[in-house]
Design a protein around this motif. Structure first.
Motif, PDB file in Angstrom:
ATOM      1  N   GLY A 172       0.807  -1.286   0.056  1.00 52.33           N
ATOM      2  CA  GLY A 172       0.081  -0.110   0.133  1.00 52.33           C
ATOM      3  C   GLY A 172       0.725   1.406  -0.056  1.00 52.33           C
ATOM      4  N   ALA A 173       2.257   1.287  -0.232  1.00 50.76           N
ATOM      5  CA  ALA A 173       2.892   2.314  -0.407  1.00 50.76           C
ATOM      6  C   ALA A 173       2.699   3.405  -1.424  1.00 50.76           C
ATOM      7  CB  ALA A 173       4.412   2.052  -0.825  1.00 50.76           C
ATOM      8  N   ASP A 174       2.490   4.603  -1.093  1.00 53.81           N
ATOM      9  CA  ASP A 174       2.152   5.727  -2.046  1.00 53.81           C
ATOM     10  C   ASP A 174       3.330   5.888  -3.110  1.00 53.81           C
ATOM     11  OD1 ASP A 174       1.331   7.829  -3.371  1.00 53.81           O
ATOM     12  OD2 ASP A 174       0.493   8.854  -1.334  1.00 53.81           O
ATOM     13  N   PHE A 175       3.318   5.617  -4.163  1.00 55.88           N
ATOM     14  CA  PHE A 175       4.422   5.739  -4.938  1.00 55.88           C
ATOM     15  C   PHE A 175       4.544   7.079  -5.625  1.00 55.88           C
ATOM     16  CE2 PHE A 175       3.793   1.158  -5.203  1.00 55.88           C
ATOM     17  CZ  PHE A 175       5.037   0.704  -4.560  1.00 55.88           C
ATOM     18  N   ASN A 176       3.400   7.780  -5.560  1.00 57.35           N
ATOM     19  CA  ASN A 176       3.573   9.187  -6.036  1.00 57.35           C
ATOM     20  C   ASN A 176       4.454  10.353  -4.800  1.00 57.35           C
ATOM     21  OD1 ASN A 176       2.272   9.353  -8.319  1.00 57.35           O
ATOM     22  ND2 ASN A 176       0.153   9.420  -7.538  1.00 57.35           N
ATOM     23  N   PHE A 177       4.113   9.743  -3.653  1.00 61.55           N
ATOM     24  CA  PHE A 177       4.729  10.322  -2.393  1.00 61.55           C
ATOM     25  C   PHE A 177       6.138   9.872  -2.546  1.00 61.55           C
ATOM     26  CE2 PHE A 177       6.509   9.804   1.819  1.00 61.55           C
ATOM     27  CZ  PHE A 177       6.264  10.789   2.320  1.00 61.55           C
ATOM     28  N   ILE A 178       6.512   8.705  -2.808  1.00 61.69           N
ATOM     29  CA  ILE A 178       7.777   8.257  -2.900  1.00 61.69           C
ATOM     30  C   ILE A 178       8.729   8.950  -4.007  1.00 61.69           C
ATOM     31  CG2 ILE A 178       9.223   6.345  -3.244  1.00 61.69           C
ATOM     32  CD1 ILE A 178       7.308   4.621  -2.103  1.00 61.69           C
ATOM     33  N   GLU A 179       8.009   9.003  -5.113  1.00 55.13           N
ATOM     34  CA  GLU A 179       8.670   9.808  -6.027  1.00 55.13           C
ATOM     35  C   GLU A 179       8.832  11.337  -5.870  1.00 55.13           C
ATOM     36  OE1 GLU A 179       8.033  10.902 -10.814  1.00 55.13           O
ATOM     37  OE2 GLU A 179       6.802   9.630  -9.775  1.00 55.13           O
ATOM     38  N   ILE A 180       8.045  11.970  -5.297  1.00 53.49           N
ATOM     39  CA  ILE A 180       7.959  13.455  -4.812  1.00 53.49           C
ATOM     40  C   ILE A 180       9.104  13.614  -3.875  1.00 53.49           C
ATOM     41  CG2 ILE A 180       7.073  15.533  -4.058  1.00 53.49           C
ATOM     42  CD1 ILE A 180       4.532  14.206  -5.659  1.00 53.49           C
ATOM     43  N   VAL A 181       9.003  12.715  -2.675  1.00 51.76           N
ATOM     44  CA  VAL A 181       9.973  12.999  -1.536  1.00 51.76           C
ATOM     45  C   VAL A 181      11.372  12.721  -1.760  1.00 51.76           C
ATOM     46  CG1 VAL A 181      10.339  12.408   0.860  1.00 51.76           C
ATOM     47  CG2 VAL A 181       7.955  12.944   0.130  1.00 51.76           C
ATOM     48  N   GLY A 182      11.557  11.489  -2.513  1.00 51.00           N
ATOM     49  CA  GLY A 182      12.819  11.079  -2.995  1.00 51.00           C
ATOM     50  C   GLY A 182      13.548  11.784  -3.855  1.00 51.00           C
ATOM     51  N   THR A 183      12.924  12.335  -4.698  1.00 47.98           N
ATOM     52  CA  THR A 183      13.666  13.554  -5.547  1.00 47.98           C
ATOM     53  C   THR A 183      14.050  14.692  -4.741  1.00 47.98           C
ATOM     54  OG1 THR A 183      12.196  12.648  -7.394  1.00 47.98           O
ATOM     55  CG2 THR A 183      13.277  14.698  -7.671  1.00 47.98           C
ATOM     56  N   SER A 184      13.223  15.124  -3.993  1.00 44.15           N
ATOM     57  CA  SER A 184      13.644  16.300  -2.997  1.00 44.15           C
ATOM     58  C   SER A 184      14.623  15.937  -2.480  1.00 44.15           C
ATOM     59  CB  SER A 184      12.215  16.719  -2.346  1.00 44.15           C
ATOM     60  OG  SER A 184      11.284  16.998  -3.086  1.00 44.15           O
ATOM     61  N   LEU A 185      14.595  14.728  -1.575  1.00 44.44           N
ATOM     62  CA  LEU A 185      15.824  14.305  -0.625  1.00 44.44           C
ATOM     63  C   LEU A 185      16.859  14.462  -1.370  1.00 44.44           C
ATOM     64  CD1 LEU A 185      13.940  11.919   1.830  1.00 44.44           C
ATOM     65  CD2 LEU A 185      15.048  13.933   2.376  1.00 44.44           C
ATOM     66  N   ALA A 186      16.987  13.826  -2.771  1.00 46.00           N
ATOM     67  CA  ALA A 186      18.149  13.582  -3.192  1.00 46.00           C
ATOM     68  C   ALA A 186      18.859  14.904  -3.762  1.00 46.00           C
ATOM     69  CB  ALA A 186      17.788  12.831  -4.669  1.00 46.00           C
TER      70      ALA A 186
END
Length: 67
Positions: A26-40
């Motif tokens: 149930g992971a939210d992949f939109n969240f992962i993409e947005i937050v991961g890009t920002s963190l990187a």
């Protein structure tokens, strides 16, 4: 300790936790993409000694589809 070492370590830890979250049901992949890009993008320069002297991250094998 260098001034950016704590920020670097914290950001890398957050990226790792985000990767673990991505493996949960149930992971939210939109969240992962947005937050991961920002963190990187917010990663500071790696602390001295993280990579060996003369290390060039662009030197290596050609990847399929790469130029």
């Amino acid at each position: 300790m260098c001034p950016d070492c704590e920020d670097f370590a914290r950001t890398v830890l957050l990226l790792g936790q985000l990767a673990l979250y991505g493996d949960t049901a149930g992971a939210d992949f939109n969240f992962i993409e947005i937050v991961g890009t920002s963190l990187a993008a917010s990663l500071p320069e790696p602390p001295p000694g993280t990579f060996p002297p003369g290390y060039d991250p662009t030197d290596g094998p050609d990847y399929p589809g790469g130029s």
